[in-house]
Design a protein around this motif. Structure first.
Motif, short mmCIF file in Angstrom:
data_model
loop_
_atom_site.label_atom_id
_atom_site.label_comp_id
_atom_site.label_asym_id
_atom_site.label_seq_id
_atom_site.Cartn_x
_atom_site.Cartn_y
_atom_site.Cartn_z
N ILE A 242 -6.33 7.46 4.16
CA ILE A 242 -6.94 7.13 2.87
C ILE A 242 -7.94 8.23 2.54
O ILE A 242 -8.85 8.50 3.33
N TYR B 109 0.10 6.84 2.52
CA TYR B 109 -0.64 5.87 3.32
C TYR B 109 -0.04 5.79 4.73
O TYR B 109 1.16 5.55 4.90
N ASP C 98 -5.91 5.83 8.54
CA ASP C 98 -4.93 5.26 7.60
C ASP C 98 -4.52 6.25 6.52
O ASP C 98 -3.78 5.89 5.59
N LEU D 16 -6.43 0.41 -1.42
CA LEU D 16 -5.85 0.61 -0.10
C LEU D 16 -6.71 0.00 1.00
O LEU D 16 -6.19 -0.52 1.99
N TYR E 100 0.67 4.28 -2.66
CA TYR E 100 0.30 5.61 -2.19
C TYR E 100 1.23 5.99 -1.03
O TYR E 100 1.01 5.59 0.10
N ARG F 242 0.83 -1.21 0.00
CA ARG F 242 0.00 0.00 0.00
C ARG F 242 0.86 1.26 0.00
O ARG F 242 0.50 2.26 -0.61
#
Length: 307
Positions: A196, A82, A194, A255, A79, A75
């Motif tokens: 996200i 993240y 997280d 994600l 990203y 992940r």
């Protein structure tokens, strides 16, 4: 309705989210224990006590899953932001995290960790193995994001310390969506813990209304005319908003989705707890400054031996 373990026969096949219980002990206990190396071990004490309590319940299948992919997971490659807001463990905490894994192995538990996959993914993969049989599986955690794994009626999340179980219906009652919709839900609202990102302007209530009647994001984006019959605020412009953020939504889904298709078990491995070597385990507890737990360890070993 939240269901407690006292109202249903609890599963004896368990998958344990280790970090939840390690950090609970780390933040709640005073530093009253030290290893022979001079490191504080309060988190190790709390986690070890928790594991010994589990041993006394004699589970038939059990695995303990640890997080080691703090910067190296897939992940993070997708990203870089993240979980960027989370601080990495310092040397003292890293010692305790490693010691917790060492203790779990010494107590006969199958332990899993990865520099690519998170503990959630390891749990998802092991659950896929265990659900080949009809018996229920308990996921010991406080992380409700793992609710996306509850695809069977008999499986549940178990917050062991609070003595609370969450089943499929409890996930729906809390979030307004079913477990199989949780990835879409998180892609819409985001997950601040997280880092996200969500779709701007889409909150929890709106997301639940969009996904009502078990709709999926894929269906909504493929058939935008569905929004014509929806009554939440901003429904008329939602199709355009989803289209505008399509790439971000796809990334957030990657994600948020727990990996469940990696085979983690060696040939013939069953997750049955191994017999504890009392001498070795007691020596480890002593080295970690946890000698007072030796009496409980002895009780567990005698239980295993049928004494």
């Amino acid at each position: 309705m939240v269901i407690t373990k006292k109202s249903k026969l609890p599963a004896n096949r368990w998958l344990i989210d280790a970090s939840i219980y390690i950090f609970r002990a780390y933040f709640s206990l005073p530093p009253n224990w030290q290893s022979e190396d001079g490191y504080d071990t309060e988190a190790v004490y709390g986690f070890t006590n928790f594991l010994l309590d589990l041993c006394l319940q004699a589970p038939s299948r059990v695995a303990v899953c640890f997080d080691e992919s703090l910067e190296t997971g897939f992940r993070h490659q997708l990203y870089p932001e993240y979980k960027a807001s989370r601080a990495l463990p310092d040397e003292a905490l890293a010692f305790q995290l490693g010691a917790c894994q060492e203790v779990a192995a010494a107590l006969g538990f199958a332990c899993f960790a990865s520099d690519k996959y998170e503990a959630d993914d390891l749990i998802g993969c092991l659950l896929a193995h265990l659900t080949a049989e009809p018996e229920p599986v308990a996921i010991l955690t406080r992380d409700k994001d793992l609710g996306q794994l509850l695809l069977r009626e008999q499986d549940y999340l178990w917050d062991y310390a609070a003595d609370v179980q969450l089943y499929r219906g409890d996930i729906f009652e809390k979030f307004g969506v079913w477990p199989e919709q949780m990835v879409d839900y998180l892609a819409l609202v985001g997950d601040a813990s997280d880092d996200i990102p969500g779709v701007p302007g889409v909150g929890k209530k709106t997301a639940a209304q969009m996904l009502a009647n078990k709709l999926s994001l894929a269906a909504l984006m493929a058939e935008p005319n569905r929004f014509a019959s929806m009554t939440f605020r901003g429904a008329k412009g939602m199709a355009a908003k989803l289209a505008e953020h399509a790439d971000q939504i796809a990334l957030a889904q990657q994600l948020a989705a727990i990996v469940c298709d990696v085979d983690l078990l060696a040939a013939g491995q069953t997750l049955q707890p191994r017999e504890i070597n009392f001498t070795d385990a007691a020596a480890l507890l002593q080295r970690l400054g946890l000698g007072r737990l030796t009496k409980k360890l002895d009780k567990v070993v005698k239980l295993q031996a049928g004494k």
